[in-house]
Scaffold this active site. Sequence first.
Site: not given
Length: 282
Positions: A34, A37, A149, A189
């Site tokens: 997503h 990333h 992250g 998720r």
Amino acid sequence: MLIFKQVKGLQKHLQSADNKLKTIGFVPTMGALHKGHLSLIKQSKNECKLTICSIFVNPTQFNDKSDFDKYPNTIANDLEMLNDSGCDVLFLPSVKEMYPNGFTDTTKISFGFMAETLEGEHRPGHFNGMAQIVEKLLRIVKPNKLYMGQKDYQQQLIVRQLIKKRKLNTQLVTAATIREKDGLAMSSRNVRLDKKARKVAVEISKTLKKVKSEVKRQKTEIESIAETGRKRLKSFKEIDLEYFEIRNAETLKSVVSKREKMVALVAAKIGGVRLIDNMLLS
Ligand code: AMP
């Protein structure tokens, strides 16, 4: 973008005359990519000559088998996103490639309290598995810079320790959490959230923001501010709260003085999907 499934091929490419002097930026992921990333890949591209992403859903860091089984796999979409991002190399190994001798082939490191609290308490073994695979990947890729992250706050603190303890020659860069428009932290998720769960999931970041502004006002004790956060999240019947804590941002120990650098960290299950988020408070 070149794709390597084997360590040998990847290392040959990295050691070629064309590449061996280039600075390497590395973004390890578990796929289902997503914009979070992609922001890491973008930063690596800005700062390094060669950007390598890996996709590997590491079995040893899942303490819950059904979480592992249900982990989203969107490889066709991932490849498209990586190609568009300008990522130079994708390392896409099999389980056998990463664990040729089975799952117990590395010596464990003790990270002490930092790996035992919060996620460590709720996901026993998770950080051992994570550190095991990150060390393997770092020894294979040998990046100058490793991009991770802030979303996985405790993870990046532990990886920082791993690099130090193992004397690995890489610099960890922690990048800001990328969020949906309404504030929900992007996560692989999130695709598993149904409509109702997705709607209520926003309350996690909302609560973090409220707690942050409350801490800024400095009117009450830190623990009672954390308690208001807990109460707020528990008031939603769809939210199954695992923890909501305000901790020292470097040690994750309890806060004793408001002058410390603080972070609020939260984990909750919504509609059976486990989400984590955090916010620096100072
Ligand atoms: P994962 O694929 O979930 O293992 O994540 C791979 C890397 O992307 C980790 O370093 C994560 O912390 C990072 N990451 C995941 N979600 C986000 C986000 N919303 N913003 C920034 N980085 C993220």
